[in-house]
Design an enzyme around this catalytic site. Structure first.
Site, short mmCIF file in Angstrom:
data_model
loop_
_atom_site.label_atom_id
_atom_site.label_comp_id
_atom_site.label_asym_id
_atom_site.label_seq_id
_atom_site.Cartn_x
_atom_site.Cartn_y
_atom_site.Cartn_z
N ILE A 189 -19.82 -22.08 5.90
CA ILE A 189 -20.48 -23.35 6.20
C ILE A 189 -19.47 -24.45 6.51
O ILE A 189 -19.85 -25.59 6.76
CB ILE A 189 -21.38 -23.80 5.02
CG1 ILE A 189 -20.59 -23.79 3.71
CG2 ILE A 189 -22.61 -22.91 4.93
CD1 ILE A 189 -21.36 -24.38 2.55
N GLY A 235 -8.78 -24.08 4.06
CA GLY A 235 -9.31 -22.72 4.19
C GLY A 235 -10.76 -22.78 4.61
O GLY A 235 -11.17 -23.66 5.36
N ASP A 252 -9.39 -41.04 -1.76
CA ASP A 252 -9.75 -40.53 -0.44
C ASP A 252 -11.24 -40.70 -0.19
O ASP A 252 -11.93 -39.77 0.20
CB ASP A 252 -9.33 -39.05 -0.32
CG ASP A 252 -9.19 -38.62 1.15
OD1 ASP A 252 -9.14 -39.51 2.03
OD2 ASP A 252 -9.16 -37.41 1.40
#
Ligand SMILES: *[C@@H]1O[C@H](CO)[C@@H](O)[C@H](O)[C@H]1NC(C)=O
Ligand SMILES: *[C@@H]1O[C@H](CO)[C@@H](O)[C@H](O)[C@H]1NC(C)=O
Ligand SMILES: *[C@@H]1O[C@H](CO)[C@@H](O)[C@H](O)[C@H]1NC(C)=O
Ligand SMILES: *[C@@H]1O[C@H](CO)[C@@H](O)[C@H](O)[C@H]1NC(C)=O
Ligand SMILES: *[C@@H]1O[C@H](CO)[C@@H](O)[C@H](O)[C@H]1NC(C)=O
Ligand SMILES: *[C@@H]1O[C@H](CO)[C@@H](O)[C@H](O)[C@H]1NC(C)=O
Ligand SMILES: *[C@@H]1O[C@H](CO)[C@@H](O)[C@H](O)[C@H]1NC(C)=O
Length: 828
Positions: free
Chosen positions: A495, A501, A614
């Site tokens: 997905i 990765g 972030d």
């Protein structure tokens, strides 16, 4: 790409060429009382009775003495001596002003009626009395002085003391020290009352007392860049079991502004002592302490400590305190902040201390309060102790300075360079087509950090406290379970993907839907973020924070298992995914409120608070009911402690969301998250990305552009076309003001997440309210107090709990609200 190359180039330029060995301008090596040239450790000592050697002997009344039966295996250098029965001197012409090394070799023997052991004498160097009333023990002694010589000539005078006295010397070395070997700024004067800056260190005469290769072996002049001898530290450890040797096999990453190979050789920085944390006391805090005996009378010492973080797996993990003679000498030392954000970069710090009458210099390193319980450690790579003699009458020139000013002073150059890099970045970003996430991809971490940190010690697990058999908080999952859940990483279940990765959708044995984030097999890239995410997320359960439900570190896999977030990242629902129906204003407000709640919890729910670092629309995920959850804690870190206002750290985060103050000053506070959140608010309102290089220049940066319209009072001109006619003006006004405050230039002017939350709630109230409040609601705050029902702005820091949590403070995760943060290429 271009920017990355530029940064790479800048960083490469910063590396000191290491193959060039140091060649001193002035370099006199004399074998005294001899006609032969002798080589020792590859250096040629010229006989001072040879033709050229004799030129140095000016006012000479001396005797050449040769040992009749020299000890076997001793260097020929020590088989001869020049004996001075009355005042005599050597004169050298000097090519370079500045700091020099002067070494005297004394190796007493008996010959022709002289027993050199009974010599008593003084040595004057350009009038400065160095060893005065010097008397030897039996062994060979090397006396080393480091001092400034600003003169065209150097006179070294030997003067017998007492009636039957005479002096002697076996060998001498005089050579120029590397530039900046002794700096006049940045030294730390350590007193019981605190630390001050110590200035004009170079005007002091320094006499080396100890030179220690901590955690390492003895290094001879053969192995040292300045022909020094370094000895191991073990004999000085107060409690040997407290320390454990750490050894790196990689050469250190020397950086300009840090230590150079001349400051100390590779071998010093490639070994260290670190805390020896036994498995049964992983979390206990203790110091490693060394005692170095010194003369028992009060004297001032320069203590130069060498550090090189060879034990951490990532930057900004190691925080420790340094004590000298029981006084705090450097609190919360973060080695990453002293270099250009690269692991295994050598640095040194100079301390000036008074010994008192204790007869000992005690050095301790221990974990800082800032270090999280998972990463307790402290290290030391090397130590030099030099006695200071103030001969220039420059009496104690210490100047009061605030501590934090000192921190950066040694690395002033680095800071300047960083500023230049930042400036270049900023310029480039304005003019050219910037890449999103640029700051992250060039963010000083990646280049050599991972390469440097994948030492064998990683598998030894010393950098992180090894979790128990069930892993961190019992979340460890067998690899087999994860294979089963993802149908052995079935491609059809992918997905998302990112630098980290792939992300797979999966179903655990108990039918729970999960997102499985799998690091590239075999690649240890991202390991620090992996660990951060585990340690942070495993501690946290909150309705508006994505839950970690497991992880796997078997077979060198890095796998994180999250609750599954059906609707994916917020960004997808704002723009760029045409198939999705646009969110209503109310939905958007609720999502912002949810995310703000999650962030507020992150900032205040723990003793130290956690800074996300972030925040962006790709890191806010939505479950099947559009409930927002903050995700991706790979960059997050603990906030400053109470008595500090910020954490100094490397700049990380995503371009377009980056707090300009954090970028400039590298001081991280929770207000940096507030800034990023402000960008998200405008993103939600305008349905465009934080940086869009396809747009006209003044529109590229969303924060700047939207602020302009907000300040003009014309925000409605730039809102998402889907929202036109939907937002009540009062709600928009409140929302715009809130975003504007978040984006304040200076962090002090920004609201807390609690305030932001409160204001967003109010904007929702205004939107929902049946009455036509907007005609009155012109930012009148009294009114807002009345209508704000649910949120108390200052939530006490303990026991913060969001609705939806059970009594244990943990969320029932079986209701499968889930995550997948890597829905786009922008994911990690
Ligand atoms: C010793 O070294 C000096 C300087 O390098 C040189 O001039 C001299 O000839 C050498 N003497 C001998 C005997 O080799
Ligand atoms: C001299 O050195 C050799 C080799 O290093 C060693 O075997 C011998 O014992 C030494 N002799 C003395 C007297 O130290
Ligand atoms: C020097 O050696 C003599 C005899 O060899 C011994 O008596 C004396 O204690 C030694 N002195 C020191 C300072 O080691
Ligand atoms: C060194 O300093 C002295 C005194 O300040 C000056 O006379 C001399 O010319 C300087 N030498 C060099 C090589 O600069
Ligand atoms: C020191 O130098 C010698 C000679 O080159 C070398 O054999 C030895 O391995 C070196 N030791 C270290 C610790 O580098
Ligand atoms: C480490 O040593 C310092 C100075 O002696 C002391 O104040 C501090 O409490 C010690 N820390 C620990 C964890 O023992
Ligand atoms: C340090 O030395 C410089 C020049 O040598 C002098 O001007 C200055 O006053 C000194 N600083 C202090 C604090 O003494």
């Amino acid at each position: 790409m271009e920017i990355q190359k530029l940064i790479l180039a800048v960083i490469l330029v910063l590396f000191i060429p290491r193959s060039v060995s140091f060649t001193p301008m002035d370099n006199y090596l004399l074998n005294c009382g001899s006609q032969s040239n002798v080589s020792l450790f590859n250096r040629l000592f010229m006989g001072d009775s040879t033709k050229p050697g004799l030129d140095f002997l000016s006012a000479d009344k001396s005797i050449e003495l040769t040992s009749q039966n020299p000890p076997p295996n001793s260097s020929a250098l020590y088989h001869t001596a020049r004996v001075f029965t009355s005042k005599s001197s050597y004169r050298f012409s000097m090519k370079k002003n500045g700091t020099h090394f002067i070494r005297f070799h004394f190796s007493p023997f008996s010959a022709r009626g002289f027993n050199l052991k009974s010599a008593k004498f003084s040595v004057l160097v350009n009038g400065i009395s160095l060893p005065s009333n010097f008397q030897l023990s039996n062994d060979t002694v090397l006396k080393e002085y480091i001092l400034k010589i600003d003169s065209n000539v150097l006179d070294i005078v030997f003067k017998p003391v007492g009636d039957s006295g005479f002096g002697f010397v076996n060998a001498m070395e005089i050579f120029t020290a590397p530039v900046d070997f002794i700096l006049d700024y940045g030294a730390r004067l350590v007193t019981p009352n605190g630390v001050e800056e110590y200035r004009n260190l170079s005007s002091q005469v320094l006499e080396t007392i100890y030179r220690i290769n901590v955690g390492g072996i003895k290094l001879t002049p053969f192995n040292d860049t300045l022909w020094r001898t370094w000895i191991p530290d073990e004999d000085y450890l107060v409690f040997k079991a407290a320390a454990k040797r750490a050894v790196s096999t990689h050469t250190p990453n020397y950086q300009k502004g840090g230590a150079s190979p001349e400051i100390a050789p590779d071998n010093v920085y490639m070994t260290a002592q670190e805390m020896n944390r036994q498995s049964n006391s992983l979390y206990s805090r203790f110091n490693i302490t060394w005692n170095f005996p010194v003369a028992a009378h009060d004297a001032r010492y320069l203590v130069r400590l060498h550090f090189c973080d060879i034990v951490s797996t990532a930057l900004n993990l190691l925080y420790f305190d340094v004590y000298i003679n029981g006084c705090s000498a450097y609190k919360d030392l973060d080695l990453s902040s002293l270099t250009i954000h690269m692991l295994a970069s050598p640095v040194y710090v100079d301390f000036v201390v008074d010994s008192g009458n204790s007869g000992v210099i005690q050095i301790s390193v221990g974990p800082s309060d800032l270090s999280s319980s998972m990463r307790i450690n402290a290290i030391l790579n090397g130590a030099e102790i030099m006695k200071m003699t103030n001969v220039m009458n420059s009496h104690g020139m210490a100047r009061k300075k605030k501590l934090w000013v000192l921190v950066g002073s040694i690395v002033g150059g680095v800071v300047v360079l960083l500023a230049i890099v930042a400036l270049l970045l900023a310029l480039k970003c304005r003019k050219k087509k910037p890449k999103q996430r640029m700051a992250e991809s060039v963010g000083w971490t990646p280049l050599r950090v991972f390469g440097a940190s994948t030492h064998s010690r990683m598998s030894e697990g010393t950098a992180y406290a090894s979790p128990g058999s069930n892993g961190y908080f019992g979340l460890k999952r067998p690899f087999a379970d994860i294979q089963l859940a993802t149908n052995n990483f079935d491609k059809d279940l992918i997905i998302g993907s990112g630098g980290f990765g792939l992300v797979f959708k999966g179903v655990l044995k108990d039918n729970m839907k999960v997102a499985v984030k799998r690091g590239m097999p075999g690649s240890r890239q991202g390991l620090p973020e992996f660990h951060t995410e585990i340690t942070v997320l495993s501690k946290i359960r909150h309705r508006h924070l994505v839950s970690l439900v497991g992880y796997c570190e078997e077979n060198s896999e890095m796998i994180l298992v999250y609750e599954y977030m059906e609707k994916g990242p917020l960004k997808k629902h704002l723009y760029g995914s045409p198939g999705l129906s646009p969110l209503s204003w109310k939905q958007r407000l609720e999502i912002c409120i949810g995310a703000a709640r999650g962030l507020h919890y992150l900032h205040t729910g723990f003793a130290q608070g956690i800074i996300h670092r972030d925040i962006k629309s790709t890191n806010i995920l939505l479950d099947e009911n559009y409930v927002a959850k903050v995700a991706d804690f790979g960059l997050s870190r603990s906030g400053p402690c109470l008595n500090e206002t910020h954490v100094s750290t490397g700049v990380k985060g995503s371009f377009g969301y980056l707090d300009p103050e954090y970028f400039r000053r590298q001081q991280l506070t929770d207000k940096s998250d507030v800034y990023s959140f402000g960008v998200v608010l405008f993103e939600v309102l305008c349905a465009r990305s934080a940086v869009d290089t396809q747009l006209d220049r003044e529109q590229v940066n969303l924060a700047e552009w939207a602020l302009e319209w907000q300040k003009k009072g014309m925000l409605e001109q730039i809102i998402d076309p889907h929202l036109v006619g939907q937002i009540k003006p009062s709600s928009l006004k409140k929302f715009g003001e809130t975003a504007e405050k978040c984006l304040a230039e200076y962090s002090v002017d920004r609201p807390t997440m609690g305030d932001v939350l409160w204001n967003l709630e109010y904007a929702l109230q205004l939107q929902e309210s049946g009455r036509q409040r907007e005609t009155h609601a012109d930012g009148n705050d009294n009114e807002s107090v009345v209508v704000s029902p649910t949120i108390v702005p200052q939530i006490p820091t303990n026991n913060v709990r969001a609705e939806g949590e059970d009594d244990n403070g943990s969320l029932d995760i079986s209701t499968s609200r889930v995550f997948s943060q890597l829905m786009t290429n922008e994911g990690r």
